[in-house]
Write a protein that holds these residues in place. Structure first.
Motif, PDB file in Angstrom:
ATOM      1  N   LEU A 195       0.837  -1.193   0.000  1.00  0.00           N
ATOM      2  CA  LEU A 195       0.000   0.000   0.000  1.00  0.00           C
ATOM      3  C   LEU A 195       0.877   1.250   0.000  1.00  0.00           C
ATOM      4  N   VAL A 196       1.961   1.238   0.783  1.00  0.00           N
ATOM      5  CA  VAL A 196       2.906   2.353   0.768  1.00  0.00           C
ATOM      6  C   VAL A 196       3.474   2.539  -0.631  1.00  0.00           C
ATOM      7  N   ALA A 197       3.877   1.441  -1.268  1.00  0.00           N
ATOM      8  CA  ALA A 197       4.435   1.523  -2.619  1.00  0.00           C
ATOM      9  C   ALA A 197       3.411   2.060  -3.615  1.00  0.00           C
ATOM     10  N   ALA A 198       2.147   1.687  -3.412  1.00  0.00           N
ATOM     11  CA  ALA A 198       1.102   2.170  -4.314  1.00  0.00           C
ATOM     12  C   ALA A 198       0.897   3.676  -4.147  1.00  0.00           C
ATOM     13  N   PHE A 199       0.878   4.153  -2.899  1.00  0.00           N
ATOM     14  CA  PHE A 199       0.783   5.595  -2.684  1.00  0.00           C
ATOM     15  C   PHE A 199       2.007   6.308  -3.267  1.00  0.00           C
ATOM     16  N   ASP A 200       3.181   5.704  -3.111  1.00  0.00           N
ATOM     17  CA  ASP A 200       4.394   6.305  -3.680  1.00  0.00           C
ATOM     18  C   ASP A 200       4.277   6.423  -5.196  1.00  0.00           C
ATOM     19  N   ALA A 201       3.669   5.424  -5.824  1.00  0.00           N
ATOM     20  CA  ALA A 201       3.505   5.460  -7.278  1.00  0.00           C
ATOM     21  C   ALA A 201       2.633   6.634  -7.701  1.00  0.00           C
ATOM     22  N   THR A 218       2.419   9.418  -6.099  1.00  0.00           N
ATOM     23  CA  THR A 218       3.208  10.629  -5.879  1.00  0.00           C
ATOM     24  C   THR A 218       4.148  10.872  -7.057  1.00  0.00           C
ATOM     25  N   ARG A 219       4.772   9.809  -7.538  1.00  0.00           N
ATOM     26  CA  ARG A 219       5.683   9.939  -8.686  1.00  0.00           C
ATOM     27  C   ARG A 219       4.920  10.296  -9.960  1.00  0.00           C
ATOM     28  N   ASP A 220       3.740   9.732 -10.111  1.00  0.00           N
ATOM     29  CA  ASP A 220       2.937   9.978 -11.305  1.00  0.00           C
ATOM     30  C   ASP A 220       1.530  10.361 -10.862  1.00  0.00           C
ATOM     31  N   PRO A 221       1.280  11.663 -10.623  1.00  0.00           N
ATOM     32  CA  PRO A 221      -0.027  12.105 -10.110  1.00  0.00           C
ATOM     33  C   PRO A 221      -1.203  11.722 -11.005  1.00  0.00           C
ATOM     34  N   SER A 222      -0.966  11.441 -12.269  1.00  0.00           N
ATOM     35  CA  SER A 222      -2.075  11.059 -13.150  1.00  0.00           C
ATOM     36  C   SER A 222      -2.701   9.736 -12.723  1.00  0.00           C
ATOM     37  N   LEU A 223      -1.956   8.910 -11.991  1.00  0.00           N
ATOM     38  CA  LEU A 223      -2.501   7.630 -11.535  1.00  0.00           C
ATOM     39  C   LEU A 223      -3.576   7.822 -10.473  1.00  0.00           C
ATOM     40  N   ALA A 224      -3.472   8.888  -9.681  1.00  0.00           N
ATOM     41  CA  ALA A 224      -4.332   9.051  -8.505  1.00  0.00           C
ATOM     42  C   ALA A 224      -5.811   9.015  -8.864  1.00  0.00           C
ATOM     43  N   LEU A 225      -6.186   9.672  -9.949  1.00  0.00           N
ATOM     44  CA  LEU A 225      -7.589   9.761 -10.337  1.00  0.00           C
ATOM     45  C   LEU A 225      -7.917   8.881 -11.535  1.00  0.00           C
ATOM     46  N   ALA A 226      -6.971   8.050 -11.952  1.00  0.00           N
ATOM     47  CA  ALA A 226      -7.231   7.148 -13.073  1.00  0.00           C
ATOM     48  C   ALA A 226      -8.297   6.139 -12.689  1.00  0.00           C
TER      49      ALA A 226
END
Length: 315
Positions: free
Chosen positions: A118-124, A126-134
């Motif tokens: 889950l930490v790694a997923a949140f980090d992802a 952060t690195r690529d903000p487009s993923l957050a709302l995908a």
């Protein structure tokens, strides 16, 4: 009512500050992990046929059930969402069977692995903000990736309550609060997806959470905290957060909760606007509770706001 593709926000909890989302999600995971450390894996839980091991197993991270990896693949476009929701009872049964011999240390290690993922997923994100709302696939239709992350807290909270007979003890208030927020959030997402205009609260001692969907095509939904006291909007008020979560997950009979006033609906006419959503979520946790509540309230209003959520929780 046809489904509406949502093209503009806000996006409920997914539009909250990123650090607040991360902190709440990890705190919920840590709270469940602490409870799990006190559990007797062989003791029966309150779920018929499931011991403590089975409850923990289907929440932990295993190589044969890479949920977060699937969601990240969907968000990044490397995998198309499933055309139809998975039959989660079958998935859970296979997972529990595959790890029926796991000991306490293996169970806790698998929970730790889940947290790290889950930490790694949140980090992802952060690195690529487009993923957050995908958009990612869920049992209530496409929702943002961060909505999925937040919804995990609902399952953790409900299953923490399931583990009480195994020696887990009372879940901390912050875990239950995160579960109520997740319930409000995904209900708002569901209302927005189907173009339902609603402003509804899930009230518990000390406050609770509400959601609002404007009912206009292509728009998102909001979530907001409720102040303490009697709610001033259509709402379901529960005597305790645990009762609200139990009712939504079908753990307790809703008519009995209503009769004892452990649950109190406010502004039934406003709550009635949510009734059409039941037609779009057959078989999901919470649906039976809604239908029982509708029967209990009869011609007065026929509805409460305890809607099913995206979750893998066993009915």
């Amino acid at each position: 009512m046809s489904s509406i593709e949502i093209v503009s926000g806000p996006w409920g909890t997914a539009s909250m500050p990123a650090e607040a989302q991360r902190t709440r999600a990890l705190a919920a995971w840590d709270a469940f992990r602490e409870l799990a450390g006190r559990v007797d894996p062989d003791a029966p839980s309150r779920l018929p046929g499931w011991d403590g091991r089975a409850v923990i197993t289907h929440l932990a991270s295993w190589p044969d059930a890479p949920l977060l990896a699937r969601l990240l693949a969907e968000a990044s476009g490397r995998r198309a969402p499933d055309a139809a929701p998975m039959h989660q009872d079958d998935v859970n049964a296979r997972l529990v069977l595959a790890h029926r011999d796991a000991d306490r240390e293996e169970l806790l290690a698998a929970l730790d692995d889940g947290r790290a993922r889950l930490v790694a997923a949140f980090d992802a994100t952060t690195r690529d903000p487009s993923l957050a709302l995908a958009r990612t696939g869920s049992q209530v239709g496409p929702v943002p990736l961060l909505t999925q992350f937040g919804a995990i807290a609902y399952e953790l909270a409900v299953h923490a309550l399931d583990l009480a007979p195994c020696g887990a003890g009372e879940p901390p208030p912050e875990l239950l609060d995160a579960g109520v927020l997740a319930l409000a959030d995904i209900t708002g997402a569901l209302a927005a997806r189907h173009g339902v205009r609603a402003r509804t609260g899930l009230a518990v001692p000390g406050g609770g959470w509400g959601f609002a969907a404007p009912g206009a095509a292509g728009t998102g939904w909001e979530v907001f905290p409720l102040p303490p006291g009697r709610p001033n909007l259509p709402a379901v008020e529960a005597r305790a957060a645990a009762l609200l979560l139990d009712a939504s997950a079908g753990r307790r009979p809703v008519p009995a909760l209503l009769a004892r006033r452990d649950l109190k609906p406010h502004n039934l006419a406003g709550l009635l606007s949510l009734a059409p959503l039941l037609d779009h979520v057959p078989g999901l946790p919470g649906g039976p509770a809604l239908r029982l509540t509708a029967a209990a309230l009869g011609g007065v209003g026929r509805m409460t706001a305890l809607l099913p959520t995206l979750t893998r929780t066993r009915p």
